[in-house]
Design a protein around this motif. Structure first.
Motif, PDB file in Angstrom:
ATOM      1  N   GLY A 153     -61.698  -2.235 -18.171  1.00 31.83           N
ATOM      2  CA  GLY A 153     -61.977  -1.341 -17.052  1.00 31.83           C
ATOM      3  C   GLY A 153     -62.942  -1.948 -16.051  1.00 31.83           C
ATOM      4  O   GLY A 153     -62.710  -1.883 -14.836  1.00 31.83           O
ATOM      5  N   LEU A 154     -64.016  -2.536 -16.551  1.00 29.53           N
ATOM      6  CA  LEU A 154     -64.990  -3.162 -15.654  1.00 29.53           C
ATOM      7  C   LEU A 154     -64.372  -4.338 -14.902  1.00 29.53           C
ATOM      8  O   LEU A 154     -64.631  -4.539 -13.710  1.00 29.53           O
ATOM      9  N   THR A 155     -63.536  -5.112 -15.613  1.00 30.47           N
ATOM     10  CA  THR A 155     -62.874  -6.243 -14.963  1.00 30.47           C
ATOM     11  C   THR A 155     -61.962  -5.764 -13.840  1.00 30.47           C
ATOM     12  O   THR A 155     -61.926  -6.361 -12.747  1.00 30.47           O
ATOM     13  N   SER A 156     -61.227  -4.675 -14.095  1.00 27.92           N
ATOM     14  CA  SER A 156     -60.352  -4.120 -13.061  1.00 27.92           C
ATOM     15  C   SER A 156     -61.153  -3.592 -11.876  1.00 27.92           C
ATOM     16  O   SER A 156     -60.783  -3.792 -10.708  1.00 27.92           O
ATOM     17  N   MET A 157     -62.278  -2.923 -12.158  1.00 26.64           N
ATOM     18  CA  MET A 157     -63.117  -2.398 -11.081  1.00 26.64           C
ATOM     19  C   MET A 157     -63.684  -3.526 -10.223  1.00 26.64           C
ATOM     20  O   MET A 157     -63.721  -3.434  -8.997  1.00 26.64           O
ATOM     21  N   LEU A 158     -64.126  -4.593 -10.866  1.00 21.34           N
ATOM     22  CA  LEU A 158     -64.668  -5.726 -10.123  1.00 21.34           C
ATOM     23  C   LEU A 158     -63.575  -6.438  -9.324  1.00 21.34           C
ATOM     24  O   LEU A 158     -63.826  -6.929  -8.221  1.00 21.34           O
ATOM     25  N   SER A 159     -62.370  -6.485  -9.876  1.00 21.07           N
ATOM     26  CA  SER A 159     -61.245  -7.069  -9.148  1.00 21.07           C
ATOM     27  C   SER A 159     -60.923  -6.246  -7.901  1.00 21.07           C
ATOM     28  O   SER A 159     -60.674  -6.793  -6.817  1.00 21.07           O
ATOM     29  N   LEU A 160     -60.947  -4.917  -8.060  1.00 19.90           N
ATOM     30  CA  LEU A 160     -60.710  -4.040  -6.917  1.00 19.90           C
ATOM     31  C   LEU A 160     -61.789  -4.220  -5.851  1.00 19.90           C
ATOM     32  O   LEU A 160     -61.499  -4.307  -4.651  1.00 19.90           O
ATOM     33  N   PRO A 163     -56.773   3.487  -0.346  1.00 23.37           N
ATOM     34  CA  PRO A 163     -56.053   2.870  -1.476  1.00 23.37           C
ATOM     35  C   PRO A 163     -56.997   2.351  -2.561  1.00 23.37           C
ATOM     36  O   PRO A 163     -56.658   2.386  -3.750  1.00 23.37           O
ATOM     37  N   PHE A 164     -58.186   1.870  -2.161  1.00 20.44           N
ATOM     38  CA  PHE A 164     -59.173   1.417  -3.142  1.00 20.44           C
ATOM     39  C   PHE A 164     -59.572   2.564  -4.069  1.00 20.44           C
ATOM     40  O   PHE A 164     -59.602   2.403  -5.300  1.00 20.44           O
ATOM     41  N   ALA A 165     -59.883   3.718  -3.482  1.00 16.31           N
ATOM     42  CA  ALA A 165     -60.269   4.876  -4.293  1.00 16.31           C
ATOM     43  C   ALA A 165     -59.101   5.337  -5.165  1.00 16.31           C
ATOM     44  O   ALA A 165     -59.287   5.706  -6.330  1.00 16.31           O
ATOM     45  N   PHE A 166     -57.891   5.311  -4.594  1.00 16.69           N
ATOM     46  CA  PHE A 166     -56.709   5.737  -5.342  1.00 16.69           C
ATOM     47  C   PHE A 166     -56.453   4.829  -6.545  1.00 16.69           C
ATOM     48  O   PHE A 166     -56.029   5.285  -7.610  1.00 16.69           O
ATOM     49  N   THR A 182     -58.297   3.412 -13.299  1.00 16.32           N
ATOM     50  CA  THR A 182     -59.139   2.497 -14.063  1.00 16.32           C
ATOM     51  C   THR A 182     -60.225   3.267 -14.809  1.00 16.32           C
ATOM     52  O   THR A 182     -60.489   3.009 -15.995  1.00 16.32           O
ATOM     53  N   LEU A 183     -60.858   4.217 -14.126  1.00 18.03           N
ATOM     54  CA  LEU A 183     -61.873   5.051 -14.781  1.00 18.03           C
ATOM     55  C   LEU A 183     -61.253   5.896 -15.885  1.00 18.03           C
ATOM     56  O   LEU A 183     -61.851   6.099 -16.948  1.00 18.03           O
ATOM     57  N   PHE A 184     -60.054   6.393 -15.630  1.00 18.75           N
ATOM     58  CA  PHE A 184     -59.320   7.175 -16.621  1.00 18.75           C
ATOM     59  C   PHE A 184     -59.085   6.343 -17.877  1.00 18.75           C
ATOM     60  O   PHE A 184     -59.285   6.801 -19.009  1.00 18.75           O
ATOM     61  N   LYS A 185     -58.693   5.109 -17.675  1.00 20.24           N
ATOM     62  CA  LYS A 185     -58.411   4.210 -18.794  1.00 20.24           C
ATOM     63  C   LYS A 185     -59.687   3.860 -19.554  1.00 20.24           C
ATOM     64  O   LYS A 185     -59.685   3.740 -20.775  1.00 20.24           O
ATOM     65  N   TYR A 216     -50.254   4.448 -17.826  1.00 20.62           N
ATOM     66  CA  TYR A 216     -48.862   4.123 -17.580  1.00 20.62           C
ATOM     67  C   TYR A 216     -48.693   3.246 -16.339  1.00 20.62           C
ATOM     68  O   TYR A 216     -49.344   2.229 -16.219  1.00 20.62           O
ATOM     69  N   VAL A 217     -47.830   3.646 -15.421  1.00 14.69           N
ATOM     70  CA  VAL A 217     -47.468   2.751 -14.320  1.00 14.69           C
ATOM     71  C   VAL A 217     -48.661   2.432 -13.419  1.00 14.69           C
ATOM     72  O   VAL A 217     -48.811   1.313 -12.950  1.00 14.69           O
ATOM     73  N   ILE A 218     -49.545   3.404 -13.209  1.00 13.61           N
ATOM     74  CA  ILE A 218     -50.601   3.211 -12.228  1.00 13.61           C
ATOM     75  C   ILE A 218     -51.830   2.533 -12.806  1.00 13.61           C
ATOM     76  O   ILE A 218     -52.829   2.371 -12.105  1.00 13.61           O
ATOM     77  N   ASN A 219     -51.792   2.130 -14.060  1.00 10.69           N
ATOM     78  CA  ASN A 219     -52.989   1.519 -14.636  1.00 10.69           C
ATOM     79  C   ASN A 219     -53.201   0.087 -14.165  1.00 10.69           C
ATOM     80  O   ASN A 219     -54.216  -0.513 -14.467  1.00 10.69           O
ATOM     81  N   GLU A 220     -52.258  -0.500 -13.456  1.00  9.93           N
ATOM     82  CA  GLU A 220     -52.431  -1.855 -12.920  1.00  9.93           C
ATOM     83  C   GLU A 220     -52.413  -1.842 -11.393  1.00  9.93           C
ATOM     84  O   GLU A 220     -51.972  -2.787 -10.763  1.00  9.93           O
ATOM     85  N   LEU A 221     -52.910  -0.758 -10.814  1.00  4.70           N
ATOM     86  CA  LEU A 221     -52.939  -0.685  -9.354  1.00  4.70           C
ATOM     87  C   LEU A 221     -53.905  -1.690  -8.752  1.00  4.70           C
ATOM     88  O   LEU A 221     -53.805  -2.014  -7.564  1.00  4.70           O
ATOM     89  N   ASP A 222     -54.870  -2.182  -9.551  1.00  6.49           N
ATOM     90  CA  ASP A 222     -55.756  -3.227  -9.038  1.00  6.49           C
ATOM     91  C   ASP A 222     -54.971  -4.481  -8.704  1.00  6.49           C
ATOM     92  O   ASP A 222     -55.300  -5.203  -7.758  1.00  6.49           O
ATOM     93  N   VAL A 223     -53.893  -4.743  -9.461  1.00  2.00           N
ATOM     94  CA  VAL A 223     -53.035  -5.894  -9.182  1.00  2.00           C
ATOM     95  C   VAL A 223     -52.282  -5.683  -7.870  1.00  2.00           C
ATOM     96  O   VAL A 223     -52.191  -6.587  -7.035  1.00  2.00           O
ATOM     97  N   VAL A 224     -51.756  -4.479  -7.669  1.00  2.00           N
ATOM     98  CA  VAL A 224     -51.036  -4.165  -6.428  1.00  2.00           C
ATOM     99  C   VAL A 224     -51.977  -4.287  -5.226  1.00  2.00           C
ATOM    100  O   VAL A 224     -51.623  -4.865  -4.192  1.00  2.00           O
ATOM    101  N   TYR A 225     -53.185  -3.775  -5.379  1.00  2.00           N
ATOM    102  CA  TYR A 225     -54.176  -3.849  -4.306  1.00  2.00           C
ATOM    103  C   TYR A 225     -54.531  -5.301  -4.005  1.00  2.00           C
ATOM    104  O   TYR A 225     -54.685  -5.695  -2.842  1.00  2.00           O
TER     105      TYR A 225
END
Length: 366
Positions: free
Chosen positions: A76-83, A119-122, A127-130, A138-147
Protein backbone atom coordinates in the motif's frame (compact mmCIF):
# COMPACT_ATOMS: atom_id res chain seq x y z
CA UNK A 1 16.61 -20.67 0.08
CA UNK A 2 14.65 -18.88 -2.66
CA UNK A 3 12.80 -16.84 -0.03
CA UNK A 4 16.08 -15.83 1.63
CA UNK A 5 17.58 -14.75 -1.70
CA UNK A 6 14.43 -12.75 -2.48
CA UNK A 7 14.65 -10.92 0.86
CA UNK A 8 18.34 -10.14 0.33
CA UNK A 9 17.63 -8.76 -3.14
CA UNK A 10 14.76 -6.70 -1.73
CA UNK A 11 17.01 -5.30 1.01
CA UNK A 12 19.78 -4.46 -1.48
CA UNK A 13 17.27 -2.79 -3.80
CA UNK A 14 15.80 -0.81 -0.91
CA UNK A 15 19.17 0.55 0.21
CA UNK A 16 20.16 1.31 -3.39
CA UNK A 17 16.91 3.16 -4.04
CA UNK A 18 17.08 5.12 -0.79
CA UNK A 19 20.68 6.26 -1.20
CA UNK A 20 20.67 6.99 -4.95
CA UNK A 21 17.30 8.75 -5.03
CA UNK A 22 18.04 10.77 -1.89
CA UNK A 23 21.32 11.94 -3.41
CA UNK A 24 19.53 12.78 -6.69
CA UNK A 25 16.88 14.74 -4.77
CA UNK A 26 19.51 16.80 -2.96
CA UNK A 27 21.44 17.40 -6.19
CA UNK A 28 18.38 18.58 -8.13
CA UNK A 29 17.40 20.85 -5.26
CA UNK A 30 20.93 22.28 -5.21
CA UNK A 31 20.72 23.12 -8.92
CA UNK A 32 17.38 24.81 -8.33
CA UNK A 33 18.66 26.71 -5.28
CA UNK A 34 21.61 28.17 -7.18
CA UNK A 35 19.85 28.88 -10.49
CA UNK A 36 16.12 28.16 -10.60
CA UNK A 37 15.28 30.07 -7.43
CA UNK A 38 16.47 33.31 -9.02
CA UNK A 39 14.38 32.54 -12.11
CA UNK A 40 11.29 31.76 -10.00
CA UNK A 41 11.10 28.41 -11.78
CA UNK A 42 9.68 25.65 -9.57
CA UNK A 43 9.64 22.88 -12.16
CA UNK A 44 12.90 21.35 -10.85
CA UNK A 45 11.44 21.35 -7.33
CA UNK A 46 8.51 19.18 -8.38
CA UNK A 47 10.84 16.81 -10.25
CA UNK A 48 13.11 16.61 -7.20
CA UNK A 49 10.11 15.81 -4.98
CA UNK A 50 9.07 13.05 -7.38
CA UNK A 51 12.54 11.50 -6.97
CA UNK A 52 12.23 11.87 -3.17
CA UNK A 53 9.13 9.66 -3.36
CA UNK A 54 11.34 6.90 -4.78
CA UNK A 55 13.74 7.39 -1.85
CA UNK A 56 10.88 6.85 0.61
CA UNK A 57 9.80 3.84 -1.43
CA UNK A 58 13.29 2.38 -0.89
CA UNK A 59 12.94 3.06 2.85
CA UNK A 60 9.65 1.13 2.78
CA UNK A 61 11.45 -1.85 1.23
CA UNK A 62 14.00 -1.77 4.05
CA UNK A 63 11.54 -1.36 6.93
CA UNK A 64 9.07 -4.02 5.81
CA UNK A 65 11.62 -6.50 4.50
CA UNK A 66 11.17 -10.07 5.80
CA UNK A 67 7.83 -9.22 7.46
CA UNK A 68 5.15 -11.16 5.54
CA UNK A 69 2.45 -10.23 8.06
CA UNK A 70 2.74 -6.56 7.04
CA UNK A 71 3.14 -7.08 3.33
CA UNK A 72 -0.18 -5.32 2.65
CA UNK A 73 1.17 -2.18 4.34
CA UNK A 74 4.32 -2.39 2.28
CA UNK A 75 2.38 -2.79 -0.97
CA UNK A 76 0.00 0.00 0.00
CA UNK A 77 2.73 2.47 0.90
CA UNK A 78 4.62 1.61 -2.28
CA UNK A 79 1.50 2.26 -4.35
CA UNK A 80 0.84 5.55 -2.55
CA UNK A 81 4.40 6.72 -3.14
CA UNK A 82 4.16 5.68 -6.79
CA UNK A 83 0.97 7.72 -7.15
CA UNK A 84 2.57 10.72 -5.45
CA UNK A 85 5.63 10.42 -7.68
CA UNK A 86 3.39 10.58 -10.76
CA UNK A 87 1.45 13.52 -9.31
CA UNK A 88 4.64 15.53 -8.69
CA UNK A 89 5.88 14.86 -12.24
CA UNK A 90 2.56 16.12 -13.63
CA UNK A 91 2.77 19.19 -11.36
CA UNK A 92 6.16 19.98 -12.92
CA UNK A 93 4.88 20.02 -16.51
CA UNK A 94 3.34 23.56 -16.52
CA UNK A 95 6.78 24.93 -15.61
CA UNK A 96 8.40 23.47 -18.75
CA UNK A 97 9.26 26.15 -21.28
CA UNK A 98 8.58 23.94 -24.30
CA UNK A 99 5.35 21.94 -24.45
CA UNK A 100 3.76 19.97 -27.32
CA UNK A 101 1.25 22.19 -29.11
CA UNK A 102 -1.74 19.76 -28.68
CA UNK A 103 -1.20 19.56 -24.90
CA UNK A 104 -0.22 23.17 -24.19
CA UNK A 105 -3.75 24.57 -23.54
CA UNK A 106 -4.51 21.64 -21.23
CA UNK A 107 -1.25 21.73 -19.25
CA UNK A 108 -1.23 25.54 -18.97
CA UNK A 109 -4.87 25.61 -17.92
CA UNK A 110 -5.77 26.82 -14.42
CA UNK A 111 -7.75 23.60 -14.10
CA UNK A 112 -4.62 21.45 -14.52
CA UNK A 113 -4.24 20.79 -10.73
CA UNK A 114 -7.83 19.52 -10.66
CA UNK A 115 -7.39 17.52 -13.86
CA UNK A 116 -4.50 15.58 -12.34
CA UNK A 117 -5.63 15.78 -8.71
CA UNK A 118 -9.06 14.15 -9.08
CA UNK A 119 -7.71 10.95 -10.77
CA UNK A 120 -4.98 10.89 -8.10
CA UNK A 121 -7.58 10.89 -5.32
CA UNK A 122 -9.69 8.33 -7.19
CA UNK A 123 -6.68 6.00 -7.48
CA UNK A 124 -5.66 6.58 -3.85
CA UNK A 125 -8.84 5.25 -2.24
CA UNK A 126 -8.49 1.65 -3.52
CA UNK A 127 -4.92 1.64 -2.19
CA UNK A 128 -6.09 2.71 1.28
CA UNK A 129 -8.87 0.14 1.07
CA UNK A 130 -6.32 -2.56 0.31
CA UNK A 131 -3.97 -1.42 3.10
CA UNK A 132 -6.31 -1.15 6.05
CA UNK A 133 -8.97 -3.73 5.22
CA UNK A 134 -6.45 -6.28 3.93
CA UNK A 135 -8.67 -7.08 0.98
CA UNK A 136 -8.23 -7.07 -2.73
CA UNK A 137 -9.88 -4.18 -4.54
CA UNK A 138 -10.18 -6.28 -7.69
CA UNK A 139 -9.80 -4.35 -10.94
CA UNK A 140 -9.17 -0.94 -9.41
CA UNK A 141 -6.44 -2.03 -7.02
CA UNK A 142 -3.75 -1.27 -9.63
CA UNK A 143 -4.96 2.19 -10.58
CA UNK A 144 -1.55 3.54 -9.57
CA UNK A 145 -0.19 1.72 -12.63
CA UNK A 146 -2.83 3.31 -14.89
CA UNK A 147 -2.07 6.73 -13.42
CA UNK A 148 1.66 6.17 -13.97
CA UNK A 149 1.04 5.15 -17.59
CA UNK A 150 -0.86 8.38 -18.29
CA UNK A 151 1.91 10.35 -16.58
CA UNK A 152 4.55 8.71 -18.74
CA UNK A 153 2.66 9.55 -21.93
CA UNK A 154 2.55 13.24 -21.00
CA UNK A 155 6.16 13.19 -19.77
CA UNK A 156 7.42 11.52 -22.95
CA UNK A 157 5.91 14.16 -25.23
CA UNK A 158 7.14 17.02 -23.02
CA UNK A 159 10.71 15.66 -22.74
CA UNK A 160 10.88 15.14 -26.50
CA UNK A 161 9.68 18.70 -27.13
CA UNK A 162 12.11 20.14 -24.55
CA UNK A 163 15.19 18.42 -25.97
CA UNK A 164 14.27 18.97 -29.62
CA UNK A 165 13.59 22.69 -29.15
CA UNK A 166 17.02 22.98 -27.49
CA UNK A 167 18.57 21.20 -30.50
CA UNK A 168 19.49 18.07 -28.48
CA UNK A 169 18.19 15.38 -30.83
CA UNK A 170 20.10 12.44 -29.30
CA UNK A 171 18.77 13.25 -25.84
CA UNK A 172 15.28 13.42 -27.34
CA UNK A 173 15.58 9.87 -28.66
CA UNK A 174 17.11 8.65 -25.37
CA UNK A 175 14.14 10.17 -23.55
CA UNK A 176 11.69 8.22 -25.74
CA UNK A 177 13.62 4.97 -25.19
CA UNK A 178 13.64 5.57 -21.42
CA UNK A 179 9.90 6.25 -21.40
CA UNK A 180 9.35 3.02 -23.34
CA UNK A 181 11.38 1.00 -20.81
CA UNK A 182 9.48 2.67 -17.97
CA UNK A 183 6.16 1.78 -19.60
CA UNK A 184 7.28 -1.85 -19.80
CA UNK A 185 8.24 -1.77 -16.11
CA UNK A 186 4.82 -0.41 -15.15
CA UNK A 187 3.06 -3.13 -17.11
CA UNK A 188 5.38 -5.68 -15.49
CA UNK A 189 4.02 -4.62 -12.08
CA UNK A 190 0.88 -6.55 -12.92
CA UNK A 191 2.92 -9.77 -13.05
CA UNK A 192 4.09 -11.77 -10.05
CA UNK A 193 7.87 -11.74 -10.40
CA UNK A 194 9.54 -9.49 -7.83
CA UNK A 195 13.17 -10.12 -8.84
CA UNK A 196 12.65 -9.13 -12.47
CA UNK A 197 10.51 -6.19 -11.29
CA UNK A 198 13.40 -4.97 -9.11
CA UNK A 199 15.67 -5.13 -12.14
CA UNK A 200 13.23 -3.22 -14.35
CA UNK A 201 12.60 -0.64 -11.63
CA UNK A 202 16.31 -0.06 -11.03
CA UNK A 203 16.89 0.42 -14.77
CA UNK A 204 14.05 2.84 -15.42
CA UNK A 205 14.54 4.86 -12.23
CA UNK A 206 18.25 5.28 -12.93
CA UNK A 207 17.50 6.27 -16.52
CA UNK A 208 14.80 8.77 -15.53
CA UNK A 209 17.04 10.35 -12.89
CA UNK A 210 19.80 10.79 -15.49
CA UNK A 211 17.24 12.31 -17.87
CA UNK A 212 16.14 14.76 -15.18
CA UNK A 213 19.77 15.81 -14.74
CA UNK A 214 20.20 16.09 -18.54
CA UNK A 215 17.06 18.23 -18.62
CA UNK A 216 18.41 20.45 -15.82
CA UNK A 217 21.75 20.84 -17.61
CA UNK A 218 20.04 21.63 -20.93
CA UNK A 219 18.01 24.26 -19.07
CA UNK A 220 21.22 25.75 -17.64
CA UNK A 221 22.81 25.60 -21.11
CA UNK A 222 19.90 27.48 -22.62
CA UNK A 223 20.01 30.11 -19.88
CA UNK A 224 23.66 30.83 -20.65
CA UNK A 225 23.16 30.81 -24.43
CA UNK A 226 20.17 33.15 -24.30
CA UNK A 227 21.73 35.57 -21.86
CA UNK A 228 21.45 39.12 -23.21
CA UNK A 229 24.79 40.97 -22.83
CA UNK A 230 25.12 44.52 -21.55
CA UNK A 231 25.52 47.37 -24.10
CA UNK A 232 29.27 47.73 -23.56
CA UNK A 233 29.74 43.95 -24.09
CA UNK A 234 27.90 43.86 -27.40
CA UNK A 235 29.54 44.61 -30.75
CA UNK A 236 27.58 45.08 -33.96
CA UNK A 237 28.91 44.65 -37.48
CA UNK A 238 26.74 45.49 -40.49
CA UNK A 239 27.74 43.27 -43.40
CA UNK A 240 26.52 42.50 -46.89
CA UNK A 241 27.13 39.03 -48.20
CA UNK A 242 25.79 36.77 -50.92
CA UNK A 243 23.40 34.03 -49.95
CA UNK A 244 24.29 30.45 -50.87
CA UNK A 245 21.21 29.90 -53.03
CA UNK A 246 21.30 33.10 -55.04
CA UNK A 247 23.54 35.91 -56.20
CA UNK A 248 21.43 38.60 -54.54
CA UNK A 249 22.90 40.55 -51.66
CA UNK A 250 21.52 39.69 -48.21
CA UNK A 251 21.36 42.27 -45.45
CA UNK A 252 23.04 40.71 -42.43
CA UNK A 253 24.14 41.90 -39.01
CA UNK A 254 26.78 40.16 -36.93
CA UNK A 255 26.23 40.41 -33.16
CA UNK A 256 29.36 39.71 -31.10
CA UNK A 257 29.23 39.30 -27.34
CA UNK A 258 26.66 36.55 -26.82
CA UNK A 259 27.82 33.40 -24.97
CA UNK A 260 29.41 30.77 -27.19
CA UNK A 261 32.30 30.48 -29.60
CA UNK A 262 30.47 31.67 -32.71
CA UNK A 263 29.21 35.12 -33.65
CA UNK A 264 25.46 35.43 -34.07
CA UNK A 265 24.55 36.50 -37.59
CA UNK A 266 21.03 37.82 -38.16
CA UNK A 267 19.54 38.36 -41.61
CA UNK A 268 17.05 41.22 -41.86
CA UNK A 269 14.67 42.47 -44.51
CA UNK A 270 15.98 45.46 -46.49
CA UNK A 271 13.66 47.87 -44.65
CA UNK A 272 14.64 46.65 -41.17
CA UNK A 273 18.31 46.55 -42.15
CA UNK A 274 18.15 50.20 -43.29
CA UNK A 275 16.47 51.21 -40.03
CA UNK A 276 19.00 49.37 -37.85
CA UNK A 277 21.87 50.76 -39.94
CA UNK A 278 20.46 54.29 -39.58
CA UNK A 279 20.62 53.89 -35.79
CA UNK A 280 24.27 52.85 -36.09
CA UNK A 281 25.21 55.68 -38.48
CA UNK A 282 23.61 58.31 -36.24
CA UNK A 283 25.50 56.88 -33.26
CA UNK A 284 28.85 56.97 -35.06
CA UNK A 285 28.54 60.23 -37.01
CA UNK A 286 26.51 62.58 -34.81
CA UNK A 287 26.82 63.98 -31.32
CA UNK A 288 23.41 62.93 -30.02
CA UNK A 289 22.38 60.11 -32.38
CA UNK A 290 18.64 60.44 -31.75
CA UNK A 291 15.98 59.18 -34.18
CA UNK A 292 12.48 60.63 -33.90
CA UNK A 293 9.31 58.56 -33.93
CA UNK A 294 6.32 59.97 -35.79
CA UNK A 295 3.46 60.84 -33.40
CA UNK A 296 -0.13 59.94 -34.17
CA UNK A 297 -1.13 63.53 -34.94
CA UNK A 298 2.00 64.27 -36.92
CA UNK A 299 3.12 67.38 -38.74
CA UNK A 300 2.77 66.63 -42.45
CA UNK A 301 5.46 69.15 -43.27
CA UNK A 302 8.10 67.27 -41.28
CA UNK A 303 9.90 64.05 -42.11
CA UNK A 304 10.28 61.52 -39.30
CA UNK A 305 12.91 58.79 -38.99
CA UNK A 306 10.54 56.09 -37.72
CA UNK A 307 6.92 55.74 -38.77
CA UNK A 308 5.63 54.18 -35.52
CA UNK A 309 6.54 52.00 -32.53
CA UNK A 310 5.51 48.86 -34.43
CA UNK A 311 8.50 49.34 -36.72
CA UNK A 312 10.82 49.06 -33.71
CA UNK A 313 8.88 46.05 -32.49
CA UNK A 314 9.31 44.29 -35.85
CA UNK A 315 13.05 45.03 -35.78
CA UNK A 316 13.49 43.56 -32.29
CA UNK A 317 11.41 40.49 -33.14
CA UNK A 318 13.43 39.90 -36.33
CA UNK A 319 16.69 40.10 -34.37
CA UNK A 320 15.37 37.70 -31.70
CA UNK A 321 14.14 35.24 -34.33
CA UNK A 322 17.59 35.30 -35.90
CA UNK A 323 19.35 34.86 -32.56
CA UNK A 324 17.22 32.15 -30.96
CA UNK A 325 14.71 30.95 -33.56
CA UNK A 326 11.00 31.65 -33.88
CA UNK A 327 8.98 31.03 -30.70
CA UNK A 328 12.19 30.18 -28.81
CA UNK A 329 12.21 33.45 -26.90
CA UNK A 330 9.90 35.16 -24.44
CA UNK A 331 8.97 38.78 -23.88
CA UNK A 332 10.16 39.07 -20.27
CA UNK A 333 13.44 37.10 -20.57
CA UNK A 334 14.54 38.12 -24.08
CA UNK A 335 12.50 40.88 -25.75
CA UNK A 336 12.59 43.42 -22.93
CA UNK A 337 16.27 42.79 -21.99
CA UNK A 338 17.36 43.08 -25.65
CA UNK A 339 15.37 46.29 -26.06
CA UNK A 340 17.03 47.72 -22.93
CA UNK A 341 20.48 46.70 -24.24
CA UNK A 342 20.07 48.11 -27.74
CA UNK A 343 18.01 51.26 -27.29
CA UNK A 344 17.36 54.13 -24.92
CA UNK A 345 14.50 56.63 -24.96
CA UNK A 346 14.91 60.33 -24.33
CA UNK A 347 14.22 61.35 -20.75
CA UNK A 348 11.82 64.12 -21.73
CA UNK A 349 9.47 61.72 -23.51
CA UNK A 350 10.07 63.47 -26.83
CA UNK A 351 9.45 60.29 -28.84
CA UNK A 352 13.17 60.11 -29.53
CA UNK A 353 15.26 56.95 -29.42
CA UNK A 354 18.89 56.04 -30.06
CA UNK A 355 21.29 53.11 -29.96
CA UNK A 356 22.91 52.40 -26.57
CA UNK A 357 25.85 50.48 -28.01
CA UNK A 358 29.12 52.48 -27.75
CA UNK A 359 30.11 53.84 -31.15
CA UNK A 360 33.52 52.13 -30.96
CA UNK A 361 31.61 48.80 -30.84
CA UNK A 362 29.88 49.51 -34.16
CA UNK A 363 31.35 48.62 -37.54
CA UNK A 364 29.57 49.32 -40.82
CA UNK A 365 30.67 47.46 -43.94
CA UNK A 366 29.76 49.73 -46.84
Amino acid sequence: MDTQVSHEISMFYGWWQLSVCLFAFLSLMSIWYHIGKKQHDYGPVWLALSVLCWAFSGLTEIVFNNTPAYSHYKDGLTSMLSLTNSLFILMALPWFKYLPAPFTPLIKSKLWPFIIGIPFAFALFPTLFKMFLVREAYVINELDVVYALLTLIFLGFVLWESFIKRRLLLLGWLALITILVTLMAQIYKLMDNNINLFLFSAIFKTSLIMLFFALALSWVKELTETLIPDPFQLKIKFIKKKTQKSTTMANSVSLIGFPGDKDRIVQLTPALYRLFKEFAQRKKDMTDGWLEIKPKNFDVAKDYDISDHNELKRLLEAILNGLFGKKNWTKDKHYEPLKATLFEMSENRERKIRLRIPKENIHIDY
